[in-house]
Every structure is written in structure tokens, then in C-alpha cells.
Design a protein around this motif. Structure first.
Motif, mmCIF file in Angstrom:
data_model
loop_
_atom_site.group_PDB
_atom_site.id
_atom_site.type_symbol
_atom_site.label_atom_id
_atom_site.label_comp_id
_atom_site.label_asym_id
_atom_site.label_seq_id
_atom_site.Cartn_x
_atom_site.Cartn_y
_atom_site.Cartn_z
ATOM 1 N N TYR A 56 31.367 66.247 45.551
ATOM 2 C CA TYR A 56 32.746 65.802 45.785
ATOM 3 C C TYR A 56 32.740 64.287 45.990
ATOM 4 C CZ TYR A 56 35.043 70.370 46.584
ATOM 5 O OH TYR A 56 35.584 71.632 46.450
ATOM 6 N N LEU A 57 33.671 63.597 45.332
ATOM 7 C CA LEU A 57 33.824 62.163 45.513
ATOM 8 C C LEU A 57 35.054 61.874 46.360
ATOM 9 C CD1 LEU A 57 33.082 60.478 42.043
ATOM 10 C CD2 LEU A 57 31.572 60.702 44.024
ATOM 11 N N ASP A 58 34.911 60.939 47.262
ATOM 12 C CA ASP A 58 36.024 60.476 48.087
ATOM 13 C C ASP A 58 36.821 59.460 47.271
ATOM 14 O OD1 ASP A 58 37.713 59.689 50.116
ATOM 15 O OD2 ASP A 58 36.129 59.333 51.575
ATOM 16 N N GLN A 59 38.120 59.685 47.155
ATOM 17 C CA GLN A 59 38.970 58.808 46.366
ATOM 18 C C GLN A 59 40.080 58.219 47.240
ATOM 19 O OE1 GLN A 59 38.502 58.287 42.615
ATOM 20 N NE2 GLN A 59 36.613 58.794 43.691
ATOM 21 N N GLU A 60 40.174 56.897 47.217
ATOM 22 C CA GLU A 60 41.243 56.202 47.946
ATOM 23 C C GLU A 60 41.780 55.135 47.012
ATOM 24 O OE1 GLU A 60 43.107 53.203 49.244
ATOM 25 O OE2 GLU A 60 41.038 52.660 49.695
ATOM 26 N N PHE A 61 42.940 55.403 46.446
ATOM 27 C CA PHE A 61 43.508 54.386 45.555
ATOM 28 C C PHE A 61 44.975 54.101 45.843
ATOM 29 C CE2 PHE A 61 44.797 58.185 43.492
ATOM 30 C CZ PHE A 61 43.686 58.889 42.994
ATOM 31 N N GLN A 62 45.370 54.298 47.092
ATOM 32 C CA GLN A 62 46.710 53.893 47.496
ATOM 33 C C GLN A 62 46.789 52.386 47.725
ATOM 34 O OE1 GLN A 62 44.845 56.400 48.651
ATOM 35 N NE2 GLN A 62 46.029 57.919 49.786
ATOM 36 N N TYR A 63 45.617 51.709 47.767
ATOM 37 C CA TYR A 63 45.557 50.279 48.043
ATOM 38 C C TYR A 63 44.485 49.636 47.163
ATOM 39 C CZ TYR A 63 47.362 52.492 52.274
ATOM 40 O OH TYR A 63 48.063 53.290 53.142
ATOM 41 N N VAL A 64 44.599 48.335 46.969
ATOM 42 C CA VAL A 64 43.528 47.565 46.331
ATOM 43 C C VAL A 64 43.222 46.357 47.205
ATOM 44 C CG1 VAL A 64 44.030 48.259 43.961
ATOM 45 C CG2 VAL A 64 45.178 46.253 44.924
ATOM 46 N N ALA A 65 42.012 45.858 47.087
ATOM 47 C CA ALA A 65 41.622 44.658 47.808
ATOM 48 C C ALA A 65 41.847 43.427 46.932
ATOM 49 C CB ALA A 65 40.153 44.744 48.225
ATOM 50 N N GLU A 66 41.976 42.301 47.597
ATOM 51 C CA GLU A 66 42.106 41.029 46.906
ATOM 52 C C GLU A 66 40.940 40.875 45.939
ATOM 53 O OE1 GLU A 66 43.523 36.686 48.643
ATOM 54 O OE2 GLU A 66 42.724 38.212 49.986
ATOM 55 N N GLY A 67 41.233 40.474 44.720
ATOM 56 C CA GLY A 67 40.210 40.366 43.699
ATOM 57 C C GLY A 67 40.337 41.434 42.639
ATOM 58 N N HIS A 68 41.106 42.494 42.923
ATOM 59 C CA HIS A 68 41.343 43.511 41.898
ATOM 60 C C HIS A 68 42.144 42.881 40.754
ATOM 61 C CE1 HIS A 68 42.820 47.102 39.877
ATOM 62 N NE2 HIS A 68 41.892 47.791 40.541
ATOM 63 N N PRO A 69 41.848 43.231 39.491
ATOM 64 C CA PRO A 69 42.546 42.625 38.347
ATOM 65 C C PRO A 69 44.069 42.771 38.415
ATOM 66 C CG PRO A 69 40.627 43.830 37.593
ATOM 67 C CD PRO A 69 40.751 44.115 39.055
ATOM 68 N N TRP A 70 44.564 43.879 38.925
ATOM 69 C CA TRP A 70 46.018 44.038 39.010
ATOM 70 C C TRP A 70 46.621 42.951 39.891
ATOM 71 C CZ3 TRP A 70 46.213 49.991 40.337
ATOM 72 C CH2 TRP A 70 45.747 50.723 39.224
ATOM 73 N N TRP A 71 45.975 42.704 41.000
ATOM 74 C CA TRP A 71 46.488 41.709 41.953
ATOM 75 C C TRP A 71 46.316 40.298 41.384
ATOM 76 C CZ3 TRP A 71 45.287 42.325 47.897
ATOM 77 C CH2 TRP A 71 46.167 41.519 48.623
ATOM 78 N N ARG A 72 45.132 40.031 40.855
ATOM 79 C CA ARG A 72 44.855 38.700 40.304
ATOM 80 C C ARG A 72 45.848 38.322 39.218
ATOM 81 N NH1 ARG A 72 39.372 39.823 39.536
ATOM 82 N NH2 ARG A 72 39.801 39.876 37.309
ATOM 83 N N ASP A 73 46.104 39.264 38.302
ATOM 84 C CA ASP A 73 46.945 38.975 37.148
ATOM 85 C C ASP A 73 48.419 38.852 37.522
ATOM 86 O OD1 ASP A 73 48.447 40.006 34.428
ATOM 87 O OD2 ASP A 73 46.561 38.985 33.993
ATOM 88 N N ALA A 74 48.839 39.642 38.522
ATOM 89 C CA ALA A 74 50.267 39.696 38.850
ATOM 90 C C ALA A 74 50.678 38.741 39.962
ATOM 91 C CB ALA A 74 50.650 41.123 39.240
ATOM 92 N N GLN A 75 49.712 38.106 40.647
ATOM 93 C CA GLN A 75 50.031 37.213 41.761
ATOM 94 C C GLN A 75 50.911 36.060 41.279
ATOM 95 O OE1 GLN A 75 48.100 37.394 45.033
ATOM 96 N NE2 GLN A 75 49.748 36.102 45.806
ATOM 97 N N CYS A 76 52.124 35.966 41.832
ATOM 98 C CA CYS A 76 53.092 34.926 41.460
ATOM 99 C C CYS A 76 53.378 34.922 39.963
ATOM 100 C CB CYS A 76 52.611 33.541 41.904
ATOM 101 S SG CYS A 76 52.406 33.383 43.694
#
Length: 526
Positions: free
Chosen positions: A119-139
């Protein structure tokens, strides 16, 4: 000193179970399981860098199987600025400190070859700074990932944070942001559905070759963080994903960590999980109070729909170690283990619990003059698994040595008697107690899947549990009082049943013998 005959008999039963399980077909999530939860970074190091890794874990699968576990539950493996690997910077990847994707699939294949589920533990309700989604969409409101996160401003310069705190201290001491993912976005849901299908069925042929057998959903909520920003997630996000997973892999297990740490009924019904964690039962087992345990058994039974499962546990990566909770009292530790492993539900053992590893998190966190709020406060309950008597022996995953506060105040010490090396050949050790209890559990089908009745439901301190299925019975008696006592079973047991003492070489047993304080007796019908 030679092991007692009862221990040898129990280990023979366990060996037979291992042989049968290794050859068995992939079971349903409703089949009885024994989870072994591993805080990954702390388990076993294969290359000398003091960080637990995939090759190290793979080399120790035989130990997990020998103990009597059937299912490995891992904390996240994805890259993250945090030592626990929650809050990822990439989802379809393995933290380089742990190995490669090839190492990961080699581990899954090796686990399956040993008859172990993964079994793998999955947590994807959040991302940390540095994730491509955040980097690309910031401002950058025009980014293709602009709606993958939730933003506090129209210019997308300020992301909605985790728990209303903008920054958290990462593994290297830097303060790192954590942003809330927009789970209401259909593209996001499709992304995570595809991701989980990949882990479950990497070859895309519904065979499950190299695929996981279940997932743990961390911090599962219907209204994420009760902010009112993402509501109805059970129906709109989780259920469609679970349906897609079950359509591809019908026997895939879904284990939810209910965010409120309650009985979890809504997660089992509206959330469509197969199992939840028995948090209230854990509290009762820490108390070792007969009335609290009995009341919690009844409440848990009432809260659990038919066909659903409560995972019974004494420890996990967020809670203080059970040996510390019972103030280093081995008799209390043994009593708690016996109850947890014999109760209705699927038991979970947190790595090192079977050795009696100690650990308590700081209690003055966030107070004036106390310790600042940081993820490092969890280190005391996530120390290195004790393979050898010496803490610096090869394989010891003491990655936290770099943190002087927690290294100096660590609970594990060399040659403290709490290691596999020091316990495995000692018939009276806690490790051997766990192995014996698990061998009994596997040898008695009524413990894994039978009905449960509480007997001695009175004002005495004697806990009496009857597990039964198809005419076969196991009776668990634990004296939780401070004086010797005799169980008062009255007419609650059918007359004429012949009992054997499963903890004493299967010798003839009796249901009315006196038990000393914290003594455990387990009787089986012949």
C-alpha cells in the motif's frame, strides 16, 4: 537458553501461513490483513548514507513476512522538501535519496514474490514550493496550470496555504511554502486518477503486474481544511477516482485516514473507502481501562457498516510510541499488543513497535519559550529501526543525526536492549511476543474474520473477548486490574467446549483460572 515449546509451535504455524500466503491469489481488501507501516526514511539504509531506501527495504522483506505481517504500508516516496515526503514537488517520481523508479518496481515485485501486499500513502491535496504547477502559475494567470492551485488573489501571486500558515521549515532548514491544490478542477481530478491508475496498473493491462495492492489517502476530507473553498469532495472528487480504480483493479484496497480522527463512518459510506483507522480504539488501548475499551468496542461496531473495516493500531507516524505511552512497562505493552491483535478489524504494527521502541513528541510546541512549530517535532516517533544493538551499525537509518536537538535527545541508545539483534533469540522478548500473537492470529481464522462478542461486560477489570466463526472459538482474557482475579463468564459460554491454552503449548485450558494483573490468556476451542 532454548525457546519454549509454545514459541516453537507458534513459529511453526507462522511458517505454514507464510508458505500458503506466498502461493495464494491476490486477495480482496475485505480479506483479513496485518499491516506493517514503515516510515520510509528510517527503516533500512543500503548504501551508507544513513537514509532508508528502496534497496534496503527490499533486503528486509523476509523479516516483515517472518514477523507475520501480510501488507506493507509505506509513507510517501515522492520528492519533497520535507523529510517525511508529504507535500510533493513531483508526483510521478521517486525521491532520489530512496532510489530510482526501477528500484521501486523491483521492490514491488520482490514483495509480491514473498506474498506481501503493498500500500502506498498518497497525499496530493497540497504541493510544496517548487512544484511545476506552482512555478509556472505564480503571478501568471495565463498559465495552463493557473487553475490547478487555489489562489488568494486575482494575479495568482499568493497561493492559498496549508493550515493558514504561509511557510514551513523544510528538511534543509529553509522555510518552504505549501499550497492547496484545486481538487474541484476536473483536469486535476483526471491527473490524479491517471496517477493512481499508474501505481495500481503500471502496464495498463488490468493485470496489476508490478502494481500496488492498495492506497492510503492521507488527511481525507469532504470540505478540505474546513475552509469552505472545496466542498463535497467525497462525491465529486474521491468517489469518481475510486470507481475508476475499482473498475481496473476490483481488489484494490482503499484505506482512508479520516481527518477528524473519529470513528470514520462518513468516510466508509459517503467517502466509499474500504477501511479507516480506529483512532478512538487507540485511545482506549492507551488507557488500558476495561470500561473504556468495552465502550469503544461497542461504539466502533455500531459506527462500522457491514463489509467495511477498522484498522486497529497502537502507534503510527503521528502519535507517541506505545511503549512510552505505557511508561516503559513491558507488562502493559504486552497486554495492549494482545488486545490490539485479537480485536475485530485489521491490525497495524508501526515499524519497531514490535521491539518496544520508545518515542514521544515535544509537548511544549508553539508555546512561549517552547519549541517552534516545525515538522521536525515528529522525529522522536520516527527514529531509525533498530536492526543491531549499536545505533551506528551498518544499515541504521539515522538520517536525523544532522539535527542536534533531536539527536541529542533521541530515545534510542546503543545496547539499550531494544533491537532485533538483542531480542530475536530471547524467548521472553517483546519481539517474540508479537511473533507468537501473530502466529496464533493466522492459525485461527475466527480472529481474522469471525464475529466478536464482549463477555464479562461488568464492573470487573477482566476483559473477555470471544471471537467465533463456524463453530470455532478463540477466547481472549486480560486482567486489566491491579490484583489477581478470576473471569466471571457465567453462562455466556456454551457448556462442553474443550479449550486449549494457545500461549502454553496447546495444553488443556480452563476458562475460570486466576489471572495475575496484566496477565493474558488466549484459549482456543478444540
Amino acid at each position: 537458553m532454548k525457546p519454549a515449546r509454545s514459541l516453537l509451535a507458534a513459529l511453526a504455524l507462522l511458517a505454514a501461513f507464510i508458505a500458503a500466503a506466498t502461493q495464494a491469489a491476490t486477495p480482496s481488501p475485505k480479506d483479513s490483513q496485518v499491516y506493517y507501516q514503515i516510515f520510509f526514511r528510517s527503516f533500512h539504509d543500503s548504501n551508507g548514507d544513513r537514509i532508508g531506501d528502496l534497496k534496503g527495504l527490499t533486503s528486509k522483506l523476509g523479516y516483515i513476512r517472518q514477523l507475520g505481517a501480510t501488507t506493507i504500508l509505506l509513507t510517501p516516496l515522492q520528492p519533497s522538501p520535507y523529510y517525511h515526503n508529504y507535500f510533493a514537488t513531483e508526483f510521478k517520481a521517486i525521491d532520489p535519496a530512496y532510489g530510482t523508479m526501477d528500484d521501486y518496481f523491483a521492490f514491488v515485485r520482490a514483495a509480491h514474490a514473498q506474498g506481501l501486499k503493498v500500500y502506498l500513502d498518497q497525499e496530493f491535496q497540497y504541493v510544496a514550493e517548487g512544484h511545476p504547477w506552482w512555478r509556472d502559475a505564480q503571478c501568471n494567470p495565463g498559465s495552463k496550470y493557473a487553475d490547478y492551485l487555489i489562489w488568494k488573489d486575482a494575479k495568482h501571486c499568493e497561493a492559498e496555504p496549508f493550515l493558514n500558515k504561509a511557510k514551513w521549515e523544510g528538511y534543509d532548514g529553509r522555510n518552504v511554502g505549501i499550497a492547496m491544490v484545486n481538487l474541484s478542477n476536473p483536469k486535476v481530478r483526471q491527473y490524479f486518477q491517471d496517477l493512481l491508475l499508474y501505481w495500481a496498473d503500471p502496464h495498463g493491462d488490468a493485470s496489476g503486474r508490478d502494481g500496488i495492492d492498495g492506497i492510503r489517502i492521507d488527511h481525507m476530507m469532504d470540505d478540505l481544511d474546513h475552509k469552505g473553498l472545496q466542498k463535497h469532495l467525497f462525491a465529486d472528487f474521491w468517489h469518481p477516482i475510486f470507481q475508476a480504480l475499482k473498475a481496473r483493479r476490483p481488489n484494490l484496497g482503499i484505506l482512508a485516514e479520516q481527518a477528524d480522527w473519529g470513528f470514520g463512518t462518513a468516510w466508509l459510506t459517503d467517502g466509499h473507502a474500504d477501511a479507516v483507522f480506529a483512532f478512538p480504539m487507540r485511545g482506549a488501548l492507551v488507557s488500558l481501562d476495561k470500561r473504556q475499551i468495552v465502550n469503544t468496542i461497542h461504539a466502533t461496531d455500531k459506527a462500522t457498516p457491514a463489509g467495511k473495516v477498522q484498522v486497529i493500531f497502537l502507534e503510527n507516524h503521528d502519535l507517541d510510541r506505545y511503549m512510552s505511552e505505557v511508561h516503559d512497562d513491558p507488562a502493559r505493552a504486552r497486554a495492549g499488543a494482545a488486545i490490539a491483535l485479537m480485536l475485530k478489524g485489521d491490525p497495524l504494527i508501526y515499524y519497531g513497535q514490535e521491539l518496544g521502541m520508545r518515542g514521544m513528541q515535544p509537548k511544549n510546541v508553539g508555546t512561549s519559550g517552547g519549541m517552534p512549530l516545525t515538522d521536525a517535532i515528529g522525529i522522536p516517533v520516527r527514529e531509525a529501526f533498530r536492526w543491531k544493538a549499536h545505533l551506528d551499525a551498518p544499515g541504521s537509518a539515522t538520517w536525523y543525526r544532522r539535527n542536534a536537538t533531536f539527536w541529542d535527545a533521541r530515545f534510542s541508545r546503543s545496547n539499550d536492549g531494544v533491537s532485533l539483534q538483542e531480542e530475536e533469540n530471547c524467548p521472553d522478548s517483546l519481539y517474540r511476543w508479537y511473533a507468537r500473537l501473530l502466529a496464533i492470529r493466522h492459525a485461527r481464522p475466527e480472529i481474522g474474520s469471525g464475529d466478536q462478542r464482549v463477555l464479562c461486560d461488568d464492573d470487573s477489570a477482566m476483559l473477555c473477548l470471544l471471537r467465533e466463526q463456524g463453530g470455532q472459538k478463540t477466547l481472549v482474557l486480560v486482567n486489566l486490574g491491579k490484583t489477581a482475579a478470576r473471569p466471571s463468564l457465567g453462562t455466556s459460554l456454551p457448556s462442553g467446549t474443550a479449550w486449549t491454552d494457545l500461549l502454553d503449548d496447546d495444553k488443556p485450558g480452563t476458562t475460570d483460572a486466576v489471572l495475575e494483573p496484566l496477565q493474558v490468556r488466549i484459549l482456543g476451542s478444540r
